[in-house]
Design a protein around this motif. Structure first.
Motif, PDB file in Angstrom:
ATOM      1  N   GLY A 218     -10.171  47.044  48.584  1.00 62.39           N
ATOM      2  CA  GLY A 218      -9.364  46.726  47.415  1.00 62.39           C
ATOM      3  C   GLY A 218      -7.882  46.951  47.625  1.00 62.39           C
ATOM      4  N   SER A 219      -7.160  47.076  46.499  1.00 58.85           N
ATOM      5  CA  SER A 219      -5.712  47.274  46.543  1.00 58.85           C
ATOM      6  C   SER A 219      -5.298  48.083  45.317  1.00 58.85           C
ATOM      7  CB  SER A 219      -4.986  45.930  46.546  1.00 58.85           C
ATOM      8  OG  SER A 219      -5.260  45.221  45.345  1.00 58.85           O
ATOM      9  N   ALA A 220      -4.114  48.688  45.415  1.00 59.84           N
ATOM     10  CA  ALA A 220      -3.577  49.482  44.309  1.00 59.84           C
ATOM     11  C   ALA A 220      -2.112  49.762  44.594  1.00 59.84           C
ATOM     12  CB  ALA A 220      -4.355  50.785  44.150  1.00 59.84           C
ATOM     13  N   THR A 221      -1.455  50.366  43.639  1.00 56.87           N
ATOM     14  CA  THR A 221      -0.093  50.855  43.844  1.00 56.87           C
ATOM     15  C   THR A 221      -0.103  52.357  43.626  1.00 56.87           C
ATOM     16  OG1 THR A 221       0.543  50.557  41.526  1.00 56.87           O
ATOM     17  CG2 THR A 221       0.988  48.715  43.029  1.00 56.87           C
ATOM     18  N   VAL A 222       0.840  53.027  44.270  1.00 58.13           N
ATOM     19  CA  VAL A 222       1.035  54.451  44.022  1.00 58.13           C
ATOM     20  C   VAL A 222       2.497  54.649  43.673  1.00 58.13           C
ATOM     21  CG1 VAL A 222      -0.847  55.410  45.382  1.00 58.13           C
ATOM     22  CG2 VAL A 222       1.298  54.894  46.491  1.00 58.13           C
ATOM     23  N   GLY A 223       2.710  55.456  42.660  1.00 58.41           N
ATOM     24  CA  GLY A 223       4.069  55.790  42.268  1.00 58.41           C
ATOM     25  C   GLY A 223       4.315  57.254  42.553  1.00 58.41           C
ATOM     26  N   SER A 224       5.422  57.528  43.228  1.00 60.55           N
ATOM     27  CA  SER A 224       5.774  58.909  43.534  1.00 60.55           C
ATOM     28  C   SER A 224       7.272  58.987  43.730  1.00 60.55           C
ATOM     29  CB  SER A 224       5.051  59.373  44.795  1.00 60.55           C
ATOM     30  OG  SER A 224       5.383  60.710  45.084  1.00 60.55           O
ATOM     31  N   GLY A 225       7.901  59.959  43.100  1.00 62.78           N
ATOM     32  CA  GLY A 225       9.337  60.138  43.278  1.00 62.78           C
ATOM     33  C   GLY A 225      10.152  58.951  42.819  1.00 62.78           C
ATOM     34  N   GLY A 226       9.668  58.232  41.814  1.00 63.23           N
ATOM     35  CA  GLY A 226      10.418  57.097  41.288  1.00 63.23           C
ATOM     36  C   GLY A 226      10.254  55.813  42.077  1.00 63.23           C
ATOM     37  N   LYS A 227       9.442  55.814  43.126  1.00 66.50           N
ATOM     38  CA  LYS A 227       9.211  54.610  43.928  1.00 66.50           C
ATOM     39  C   LYS A 227       7.762  54.185  43.787  1.00 66.50           C
ATOM     40  CE  LYS A 227      12.706  55.645  47.333  1.00 66.50           C
ATOM     41  NZ  LYS A 227      13.039  55.719  48.735  1.00 66.50           N
ATOM     42  N   THR A 228       7.538  52.871  43.858  1.00 66.21           N
ATOM     43  CA  THR A 228       6.192  52.321  43.794  1.00 66.21           C
ATOM     44  C   THR A 228       5.897  51.639  45.115  1.00 66.21           C
ATOM     45  OG1 THR A 228       6.370  51.985  41.422  1.00 66.21           O
ATOM     46  CG2 THR A 228       4.663  50.743  42.560  1.00 66.21           C
ATOM     47  N   VAL A 229       4.724  51.937  45.680  1.00 63.77           N
ATOM     48  CA  VAL A 229       4.311  51.360  46.954  1.00 63.77           C
ATOM     49  C   VAL A 229       2.994  50.624  46.734  1.00 63.77           C
ATOM     50  CG1 VAL A 229       3.603  51.896  49.325  1.00 63.77           C
ATOM     51  CG2 VAL A 229       5.413  53.228  48.245  1.00 63.77           C
ATOM     52  N   SER A 230       2.900  49.393  47.224  1.00 62.31           N
ATOM     53  CA  SER A 230       1.667  48.616  47.141  1.00 62.31           C
ATOM     54  C   SER A 230       0.806  48.908  48.361  1.00 62.31           C
ATOM     55  CB  SER A 230       1.978  47.119  47.098  1.00 62.31           C
ATOM     56  OG  SER A 230       2.672  46.805  45.921  1.00 62.31           O
ATOM     57  N   LEU A 231      -0.469  49.144  48.115  1.00 63.12           N
ATOM     58  CA  LEU A 231      -1.409  49.434  49.192  1.00 63.12           C
ATOM     59  C   LEU A 231      -2.501  48.379  49.218  1.00 63.12           C
ATOM     60  CD1 LEU A 231      -1.886  53.249  48.536  1.00 63.12           C
ATOM     61  CD2 LEU A 231      -0.406  52.189  50.238  1.00 63.12           C
ATOM     62  N   GLN A 232      -2.856  47.949  50.411  1.00 62.63           N
ATOM     63  CA  GLN A 232      -3.937  46.994  50.635  1.00 62.63           C
ATOM     64  C   GLN A 232      -4.982  47.658  51.519  1.00 62.63           C
ATOM     65  OE1 GLN A 232      -3.749  43.990  49.077  1.00 62.63           O
ATOM     66  NE2 GLN A 232      -1.775  44.659  48.278  1.00 62.63           N
TER      67      GLN A 232
ATOM     68  N   PHE B 243       1.064  59.085  52.800  1.00 65.06           N
ATOM     69  CA  PHE B 243       1.082  60.505  52.485  1.00 65.06           C
ATOM     70  C   PHE B 243       1.858  60.677  51.195  1.00 65.06           C
ATOM     71  CE2 PHE B 243       3.221  64.588  52.442  1.00 65.06           C
ATOM     72  CZ  PHE B 243       2.142  65.442  52.587  1.00 65.06           C
ATOM     73  N   LEU B 244       1.265  61.374  50.218  1.00 64.63           N
ATOM     74  CA  LEU B 244       1.898  61.548  48.914  1.00 64.63           C
ATOM     75  C   LEU B 244       2.026  63.020  48.565  1.00 64.63           C
ATOM     76  CD1 LEU B 244      -0.207  58.997  46.891  1.00 64.63           C
ATOM     77  CD2 LEU B 244       2.156  58.727  47.555  1.00 64.63           C
ATOM     78  N   PRO B 245       3.186  63.432  48.084  1.00 63.33           N
ATOM     79  CA  PRO B 245       3.280  64.794  47.562  1.00 63.33           C
ATOM     80  C   PRO B 245       2.561  64.891  46.214  1.00 63.33           C
ATOM     81  CG  PRO B 245       5.385  63.670  47.357  1.00 63.33           C
ATOM     82  CD  PRO B 245       4.461  62.747  48.091  1.00 63.33           C
ATOM     83  N   SER B 246       2.584  63.840  45.431  1.00 60.56           N
ATOM     84  CA  SER B 246       1.878  63.713  44.157  1.00 60.56           C
ATOM     85  C   SER B 246       2.146  62.303  43.650  1.00 60.56           C
ATOM     86  CB  SER B 246       2.356  64.750  43.136  1.00 60.56           C
ATOM     87  OG  SER B 246       3.709  64.511  42.815  1.00 60.56           O
ATOM     88  N   GLY B 247       1.465  61.900  42.598  1.00 66.77           N
ATOM     89  CA  GLY B 247       1.695  60.571  42.047  1.00 66.77           C
ATOM     90  C   GLY B 247       0.465  60.051  41.344  1.00 66.77           C
ATOM     91  N   VAL B 248       0.472  58.763  41.029  1.00 70.83           N
ATOM     92  CA  VAL B 248      -0.651  58.125  40.336  1.00 70.83           C
ATOM     93  C   VAL B 248      -1.016  56.849  41.081  1.00 70.83           C
ATOM     94  CG1 VAL B 248      -1.458  57.102  38.179  1.00 70.83           C
ATOM     95  CG2 VAL B 248       0.089  59.068  38.108  1.00 70.83           C
ATOM     96  N   LEU B 249      -2.301  56.718  41.400  1.00 73.75           N
ATOM     97  CA  LEU B 249      -2.851  55.519  42.020  1.00 73.75           C
ATOM     98  C   LEU B 249      -3.281  54.604  40.888  1.00 73.75           C
ATOM     99  CD1 LEU B 249      -3.956  54.199  44.702  1.00 73.75           C
ATOM    100  CD2 LEU B 249      -6.135  55.244  44.083  1.00 73.75           C
ATOM    101  N   ARG B 250      -2.874  53.314  40.938  1.00 73.73           N
ATOM    102  CA  ARG B 250      -3.165  52.388  39.839  1.00 73.73           C
ATOM    103  C   ARG B 250      -3.496  50.983  40.343  1.00 73.73           C
ATOM    104  NH1 ARG B 250       1.612  54.784  37.733  1.00 73.73           N
ATOM    105  NH2 ARG B 250       1.236  55.806  35.750  1.00 73.73           N
ATOM    106  N   ASN B 251      -4.347  50.331  39.604  1.00 76.91           N
ATOM    107  CA  ASN B 251      -4.545  48.889  39.678  1.00 76.91           C
ATOM    108  C   ASN B 251      -5.115  48.486  38.324  1.00 76.91           C
ATOM    109  OD1 ASN B 251      -5.202  46.229  40.013  1.00 76.91           O
ATOM    110  ND2 ASN B 251      -6.015  46.480  42.067  1.00 76.91           N
ATOM    111  N   PRO B 252      -4.270  47.953  37.425  1.00 76.83           N
ATOM    112  CA  PRO B 252      -4.742  47.637  36.076  1.00 76.83           C
ATOM    113  C   PRO B 252      -5.745  46.488  36.032  1.00 76.83           C
ATOM    114  CG  PRO B 252      -2.462  46.936  36.361  1.00 76.83           C
ATOM    115  CD  PRO B 252      -2.854  47.679  37.600  1.00 76.83           C
TER     116      PRO B 252
END
Length: 120
Positions: free
Chosen positions: A77-91, A97-106
């Motif tokens: 699948g795919s999702a985005t992660v937001g951390s430190g004010g930046k959003t990264v798309s993952l496929q 590597f994340l210090p913290s954040g939220v994984l999302r795919n609405p």
């Protein structure tokens, strides 16, 4: 397990969403209708914990709060992660590597499988 986002308003201005979560078969009935439901398998080792999160397409959006420094790999699948004010798309196949954040795919277009590694 289930997780969901609750928008927070401050004097009418949208703020960061609050993430709610619940675990356990009996508790799942109390999760909001818009919650994502997923399974998690955990494997503990002396040097850390590997968790495999499995989201089915028909079980709602992908939402997972990351509260510890985590290595995350998209297995399906795919999702985005937001951390430190930046959003990264993952496929599929991507790792981050994340210090913290939220994984999302609405709106997932298929099942999503994520592996997380937390170092002890």
């Amino acid at each position: 397990m289930a997780e969901w986002e609750t928008p927070v308003q401050d004097n009418g201005k949208p703020q960061r969403a609050r993430i709610g979560s619940i675990e356990g078969t009996a508790a799942m009935a109390r999760a909001p209708e818009n919650a994502t439901r997923y399974t998690a398998k955990e494997y503990n080792f002396p040097m850390g914990t590997l968790r495999v999160l499995n989201y089915k397409k028909d079980a709602g959006p992908v939402v997972h709060q990351i509260t510890f420094e985590t290595q995350l790999m998209m297995l399906e699948g795919s999702a985005t992660v937001g951390s430190g004010g930046k959003t990264v798309s993952l496929q599929k196949g991507d790792a981050v590597f994340l210090p913290s954040g939220v994984l999302r795919n609405p709106n997932p277009d298929g099942d999503t499988v994520v592996a997380t590694w937390i170092v002890s």
